[in-house]
Design an enzyme around this catalytic site. Sequence first.
Site, mmCIF file in Angstrom:
data_model
loop_
_atom_site.group_PDB
_atom_site.id
_atom_site.type_symbol
_atom_site.label_atom_id
_atom_site.label_comp_id
_atom_site.label_asym_id
_atom_site.label_seq_id
_atom_site.Cartn_x
_atom_site.Cartn_y
_atom_site.Cartn_z
ATOM 1 C CG PHE A 112 -0.645 0.815 2.377
ATOM 2 C CD1 PHE A 112 0.043 0.264 3.344
ATOM 3 C CD2 PHE A 112 -1.228 2.081 2.552
ATOM 4 C CE1 PHE A 112 0.768 1.069 4.479
ATOM 5 C CE2 PHE A 112 -0.645 2.937 3.581
ATOM 6 C CZ PHE A 112 0.166 2.374 4.482
ATOM 7 C CE LYS A 113 4.675 1.553 4.733
ATOM 8 N NZ LYS A 113 3.981 0.370 5.177
ATOM 9 C CG ASP A 114 3.697 0.728 -4.762
ATOM 10 O OD1 ASP A 114 4.846 1.390 -4.479
ATOM 11 O OD2 ASP A 114 3.367 -0.293 -5.198
ATOM 12 C CG LEU A 117 6.280 6.376 -0.629
ATOM 13 C CD1 LEU A 117 6.893 5.115 0.155
ATOM 14 C CD2 LEU A 117 7.369 7.673 -0.669
ATOM 15 C CB THR A 147 8.426 2.428 3.539
ATOM 16 O OG1 THR A 147 7.139 2.533 4.561
ATOM 17 C CG2 THR A 147 8.820 4.134 3.441
#
Length: 503
Positions: A112-114, A117, A147
Amino acid sequence: MKYISTRGGGSPCTAAEAIKAGLAPDGGLFVPEATPELGGNMPEELAPLGYQERAARILTPFLTDYTAAEIKASVLAAYGGGKFDHAAVAPLQTFGDGFSVLELWHGPTSAFKDMALQLLPHLLSQALAKTREAREVVILVATSGDTGKAALEGFRDVKQTRIVVFFPDEGVSEVQRLQMVTQEGGNVVVVAVNGNFDDAQTGVKSIFNDPGFSAELGDRGFLLSSANSINWGRLVPQIVYYYSAYADLVKGGRIRSGQEVNFVVPTGNFGNILAGYYAKQMGLPVGRLICAANKNNVLTDFLRTGVYDRRREFFKTMSPSMDILISSNLERLLYYATGGDTAQVSAWMSELNASGAYRVAGTPLARIQETFWSGWADESTTAKTIRAVYEHCRYLLDPHTAVAWSVAEEYRRETSDRTPLVVVSTASPFKFNHSVLAALSGPGATRGKGEFDILRELSAATGRTVPKALATLEHKPVRHRALTDKAAMADAVRDVLHIVKDN
Ligand SMILES: *Cc1c(COP(=O)(O)O)cnc(C)c1O
């Protein structure tokens, strides 16, 4: 919209300045001076729109120093161009009994960091231009696994930036490690740290809090910034998918517009769930925010008792992105729970620093508990949940999402609340292939097998395709082999920048 520090220092600054700096000058976190309210019709307005347009609508009131054209260009670049392998970007899967799963892992690194980011580098590049910044920005990242890779992918070859990622040598899955050490790009460096995630995060924080080091870098034309979830530019994109999920529930006829929905969020640094809290403050009909923890259940204890105590054993679990004892973004919640009492927030943060614990009581705790509920799942419950959900629903959960699913069931058991629930899914099950296959087929199923054999086996057993970026890792050369002690992280940064230490 101006931004201020949770600790009350400095003067209000623009979104661009807050995003460029990462951390406020007094060590606090940036928060908007006031949270914009979007009104009750917003979900219906969003329902016919694609994810990019939804994102532009939610971001605009926060980024008032960005032009409409800049915001549009950023969301198109971040969420378009085939970077996500699902047209909806953040699709919602619905199950019986008022359960849905919001899949946030269709981006280039399968976590989910995408969601944040992929956008942050665009916001940051624009911030550099807006603030006429001539220096090169050095992004320092401490990662518990996801991350780091997402930041590397987001920032690779972005002009006027370099990125240095520190990951705990023993604290990430093999796929996560391979994703990072094979990273391509002319401006990227990856360094393993002897220690756990908190060691890496504390190391990065102390680099940021060392004015001498910043000055040393500044003299040589570098400016430090952060892509960790303390950066406002990480948090604000995450508000979008709470709105987007709600809009999809309305659109699919699963709820009436205005009806409350609960979100269950697998939590580590408290960034994801905090974005849900912002959505609620902005007027989205969110009932409860349910914080799901693994065996490192410091947040469950805090949300139940008001005592935050990090002085406890640290466990390595099958959900490593939640193996965290210091949840940085909680500071922002404390700011709101105290009605913006920055002196109180500073006092708690000093106590945490000095003694490892602090206690919240009275009205602030009552306010927190009105919205937040928390439970945790141990390793065997997590594995059983992966297996049970696959058997009953033919749906494959990664361990982080399985923790959340299990806590969602616990919430339903322990309360009479039957509000529809959205389980926020934070990683592709293929990213944690060992644990998932072992959960499905028993601990012997992975023994003696190579990483990519396990990926193929998991794919064959479940009929799902391995995300392309993971499948191709097998043939990528390792490009980063550096290892540092936690005490030597600043020197590692000097090395990367070819700086000879001042005496
Ligand atoms: C980062 C991460 C989390 C924790 O999210 P926070 O915003 O740090 O609370 C949970 N699951 C996965 C897969 C992650 O990558």
